[in-house]
Design an enzyme around this catalytic site. Structure first.
Site, PDB file in Angstrom:
ATOM      1  N   ARG A 219     -28.985 -21.857 -22.735  1.00  0.00           N
ATOM      2  CA  ARG A 219     -28.099 -20.901 -22.996  1.00  0.00           C
ATOM      3  C   ARG A 219     -28.653 -19.541 -23.092  1.00  0.00           C
ATOM      4  O   ARG A 219     -29.799 -19.404 -22.595  1.00  0.00           O
ATOM      5  CB  ARG A 219     -27.406 -21.252 -24.480  1.00  0.00           C
ATOM      6  CG  ARG A 219     -28.247 -22.146 -25.426  1.00  0.00           C
ATOM      7  CD  ARG A 219     -29.136 -21.103 -26.164  1.00  0.00           C
ATOM      8  NE  ARG A 219     -28.866 -19.841 -26.780  1.00  0.00           N
ATOM      9  CZ  ARG A 219     -29.621 -18.772 -26.742  1.00  0.00           C
ATOM     10  NH1 ARG A 219     -30.903 -18.903 -26.509  1.00  0.00           N
ATOM     11  NH2 ARG A 219     -29.246 -17.554 -26.740  1.00  0.00           N
ATOM     12  N   GLY A 220     -27.925 -18.558 -23.317  1.00  0.00           N
ATOM     13  CA  GLY A 220     -28.530 -17.283 -23.099  1.00  0.00           C
ATOM     14  C   GLY A 220     -28.097 -16.885 -21.467  1.00  0.00           C
ATOM     15  O   GLY A 220     -28.417 -17.585 -20.782  1.00  0.00           O
ATOM     16  N   ALA A 221     -27.599 -15.609 -21.324  1.00  0.00           N
ATOM     17  CA  ALA A 221     -27.045 -15.233 -20.111  1.00  0.00           C
ATOM     18  C   ALA A 221     -27.820 -15.539 -18.844  1.00  0.00           C
ATOM     19  O   ALA A 221     -27.447 -16.256 -18.197  1.00  0.00           O
ATOM     20  CB  ALA A 221     -26.438 -13.803 -20.116  1.00  0.00           C
TER      21      ALA A 221
ATOM     22  N   ARG B 204     -19.276 -22.170 -18.623  1.00  0.00           N
ATOM     23  CA  ARG B 204     -19.128 -21.151 -19.677  1.00  0.00           C
ATOM     24  C   ARG B 204     -18.398 -19.928 -19.229  1.00  0.00           C
ATOM     25  O   ARG B 204     -19.061 -19.472 -17.997  1.00  0.00           O
ATOM     26  CB  ARG B 204     -20.476 -20.907 -20.297  1.00  0.00           C
ATOM     27  CG  ARG B 204     -21.014 -22.116 -20.700  1.00  0.00           C
ATOM     28  CD  ARG B 204     -22.205 -21.901 -22.155  1.00  0.00           C
ATOM     29  NE  ARG B 204     -21.718 -21.200 -23.149  1.00  0.00           N
ATOM     30  CZ  ARG B 204     -22.463 -20.586 -23.977  1.00  0.00           C
ATOM     31  NH1 ARG B 204     -23.890 -20.616 -23.722  1.00  0.00           N
ATOM     32  NH2 ARG B 204     -22.041 -19.885 -25.091  1.00  0.00           N
TER      33      ARG B 204
ATOM     34  N   GLN C 162     -28.205 -19.209 -33.657  1.00  0.00           N
ATOM     35  CA  GLN C 162     -29.217 -19.093 -32.560  1.00  0.00           C
ATOM     36  C   GLN C 162     -30.356 -18.314 -32.971  1.00  0.00           C
ATOM     37  O   GLN C 162     -31.563 -18.268 -32.742  1.00  0.00           O
ATOM     38  CB  GLN C 162     -28.651 -18.383 -31.298  1.00  0.00           C
ATOM     39  CG  GLN C 162     -27.780 -19.485 -30.608  1.00  0.00           C
ATOM     40  CD  GLN C 162     -26.290 -19.281 -31.135  1.00  0.00           C
ATOM     41  OE1 GLN C 162     -25.984 -19.094 -32.009  1.00  0.00           O
ATOM     42  NE2 GLN C 162     -25.721 -19.351 -29.812  1.00  0.00           N
TER      43      GLN C 162
ATOM     44  N   ASP D 172     -24.110 -10.737 -22.842  1.00  0.00           N
ATOM     45  CA  ASP D 172     -23.595 -11.616 -21.797  1.00  0.00           C
ATOM     46  C   ASP D 172     -22.732 -11.249 -20.795  1.00  0.00           C
ATOM     47  O   ASP D 172     -22.796 -11.427 -19.746  1.00  0.00           O
ATOM     48  CB  ASP D 172     -22.807 -12.652 -22.583  1.00  0.00           C
ATOM     49  CG  ASP D 172     -23.586 -13.332 -23.408  1.00  0.00           C
ATOM     50  OD1 ASP D 172     -24.008 -13.043 -24.581  1.00  0.00           O
ATOM     51  OD2 ASP D 172     -24.123 -14.500 -23.121  1.00  0.00           O
TER      52      ASP D 172
ATOM     53  N   ASN E  27     -21.333  -9.562 -26.344  1.00  0.00           N
ATOM     54  CA  ASN E  27     -22.468 -10.518 -26.874  1.00  0.00           C
ATOM     55  C   ASN E  27     -22.024 -11.193 -28.065  1.00  0.00           C
ATOM     56  O   ASN E  27     -20.875 -11.134 -28.518  1.00  0.00           O
ATOM     57  CB  ASN E  27     -23.643  -9.238 -27.459  1.00  0.00           C
ATOM     58  CG  ASN E  27     -24.854 -10.095 -27.682  1.00  0.00           C
ATOM     59  OD1 ASN E  27     -25.299 -10.621 -26.868  1.00  0.00           O
ATOM     60  ND2 ASN E  27     -25.285  -9.921 -28.793  1.00  0.00           N
ATOM     61  N   LYS E  28     -23.012 -12.195 -28.557  1.00  0.00           N
ATOM     62  CA  LYS E  28     -22.619 -13.146 -29.582  1.00  0.00           C
ATOM     63  C   LYS E  28     -21.696 -12.464 -30.681  1.00  0.00           C
ATOM     64  O   LYS E  28     -21.890 -11.650 -31.160  1.00  0.00           O
ATOM     65  CB  LYS E  28     -23.802 -13.675 -30.253  1.00  0.00           C
ATOM     66  CG  LYS E  28     -23.874 -14.735 -31.104  1.00  0.00           C
ATOM     67  CD  LYS E  28     -22.693 -16.003 -30.584  1.00  0.00           C
ATOM     68  CE  LYS E  28     -23.598 -16.513 -29.222  1.00  0.00           C
ATOM     69  NZ  LYS E  28     -22.393 -17.557 -28.735  1.00  0.00           N
TER      70      LYS E  28
HETATM   71  O1  MRU Z   1     -23.920 -18.799 -26.668  1.00  0.00           O
HETATM   72  P1  MRU Z   1     -25.215 -18.409 -26.286  1.00  0.00           P
HETATM   73  O2  MRU Z   1     -26.319 -18.715 -27.026  1.00  0.00           O
HETATM   74  O3  MRU Z   1     -25.482 -18.402 -24.733  1.00  0.00           O
HETATM   75  O4  MRU Z   1     -25.207 -16.701 -26.383  1.00  0.00           O
HETATM   76  C1  MRU Z   1     -26.411 -15.945 -25.999  1.00  0.00           C
HETATM   77  C2  MRU Z   1     -26.206 -14.462 -26.443  1.00  0.00           C
HETATM   78  O5  MRU Z   1     -25.215 -13.990 -26.889  1.00  0.00           O
HETATM   79  C3  MRU Z   1     -27.423 -13.758 -26.147  1.00  0.00           C
HETATM   80  O6  MRU Z   1     -27.444 -12.536 -26.909  1.00  0.00           O
HETATM   81  C4  MRU Z   1     -27.188 -12.871 -24.601  1.00  0.00           C
HETATM   82  O7  MRU Z   1     -26.702 -14.205 -23.677  1.00  0.00           O
HETATM   83  C5  MRU Z   1     -28.147 -12.253 -24.088  1.00  0.00           C
HETATM   84  S1  MRU Z   1     -29.567 -13.398 -23.675  1.00  0.00           S
HETATM   85  C6  MRU Z   1     -30.838 -12.561 -23.149  1.00  0.00           C
END
Ligand code: MRU
Length: 362
Positions: free
Chosen positions: A54-56, A91, A201, A242, A252-253
């Site tokens: 996970r993470g963009a 996603r 996270q 993201d 973002n999250k």
């Molecule tokens: O749902 P996730 O864990 O994939 O969400 C991740 C985030 O929101 C991060 O802050 C974002 O992807 C930046 S990662 C460098």
């Protein structure tokens, strides 16, 4: 970055067979470092959807390797199209997924099927190497934001939300890259790590990776961030993202927006770190145009952790009949963003600044 002294990336091709793809199963962290071997496009799609990765930026890199695995099975036009469709639907919010798949498609569709396999692996590897270099540049550009606040050996307190560290990318991270560099340069940097319900996270991943690198940090409940800012205990906020619109709105999250509001009310700088692959040049209004992923209600109604007997347990924390909603991201309007930390430098969160800095992409 390192896990117990051993350098790792978050994704790599297996050193023994040279074709299967290794990842760290992030659903097992911080309790176990489980190195999972993926052998098919379908396994990769599942790993992205179920958030083993996970993470963009890492989602994009993983999707690229998913295409390579698909080409290993069948390099026909039909299977390429199928792989792009399946991986693209895993996603919805992180634009890096679409960016990486478009890059793979642009390369592979012009090649004959028998040339696609080697090209797909090479391009996926290049996407990973580029990501590492990009994040290192983000770290270097963001570092002065921390050093400027560290005069006379003073401790610098940075608040972050979710996980935008090295395991959300291929290496270094985005929001955490300047923090790692500050720490490595001997600056007394301390991170307030918001737990980031519902999937935690922050508590599970950011705390783990900062701890493994020896960076001082303290986990706080999401709701404590505003209070910390009011007390003067936060020098700056740095988060990842993201998807950023061409006008500088930031997805973002979930919970990021509330921290941006609190930061503005308390005069705390609110910075967003991102590679240019996270900018969606096709949209201008984050609130109406960024798709927000809605995830399973069970992520809200349950929590998973290590029980006192050492076992990993998932427990329900919401009454059995209460419904739950789970929007996974929110949008922070550009007006609340102090600035963007990109691989090309610091940039104001507005269309003129973004299109000026990235005129070749905009
Ligand atoms: O749902 P996730 O864990 O994939 O969400 C991740 C985030 O929101 C991060 O802050 C974002 O992807 C930046 S990662 C460098």
């Amino acid at each position: 970055m390192k896990i117990d002294g051993t350098p790792f990336r978050s994704i790599w091709v297996d050193e023994t067979d040279h074709w299967s793809v290794r990842i760290i199963d992030q659903t097992k962290l911080p309790w176990a470092v489980d190195l999972v071997r993926l052998t098919t496009m379908e396994e990769m799609a599942h790993a992205i959807k179920a958030m083993l990765v996970r993470g963009a930026p890492l989602i994009g890199a993983s999707a690229a390797y998913g295409v390579a695995l698909a080409m290993r099975a069948d390099a026909s036009d039909a299977n390429l199209a199928q792989a792009l469709a399946v991986l693209g639907a895993t996603r919805p919010t992180a634009i890096n997924l679409r960016w990486a798949l478009a890059r793979m498609q642009a390369l592979l569709q012009k090649l004959s099927p028998n040339a696609r396999l080697a090209a797909a692996y090479a391009e996926a590897a290049q996407i990973c190497d580029d990501d590492v270099a990009t994040n290192e540049a983000i770290g270097k550009h963001g570092l002065p934001l921390i050093t400027a606040r560290a005069q006379n050996g003073r401790r610098v307190n940075v608040l972050t939300h979710c996980n935008a560290g090295w395991i959300a990318t291929v290496d270094w991270g985005t929001a955490l890259a300047p923090i790692y560099m500050a720490h490595d340069a001997g600056i007394d940097v301390h991170v307030w790590v918001e737990e980031t319900r519902p999937r935690n996270q922050g508590a599970s991943l950011t705390a783990w990776e900062l701890g493994k690198h020896g960076v001082k940090h303290t986990v706080i409940a999401d709701n404590a961030g505003g209070h910390m800012m009011q007390r003067g205990d936060v020098d700056l906020v740095i988060v990842g993202t993201d998807r950023v619109t061409r006008t500088g709105d930031v997805a973002n999250k979930i919970g990021t927006y509330l921290k941006a509001l609190a930061a503005r009310d308390n005069g705390v700088p609110f910075w967003v770190a991102l590679p240019s692959s996270t900018i969606d040049w096709t949209i201008s209004d984050g609130l109406t145009e960024i798709p927000i992923e809605e995830r399973a209600a069970t992520e809200v109604t349950t929590m998973t952790g290590r029980a006192l007997d050492g076992s990993i347990a998932t427990i329900r924390i919401v009454p059995k009949d209460s419904p739950a909603a789970n929007p996974a991201f929110d949008v922070t309007p550009a007006r609340l963003v102090s600035g963007l930390i990109t691989e090309r430098g610091l940039c104001d969160a507005n269309e003129a600044a973004l299109t000026g800095m990235f005129s070749d992409l905009a």
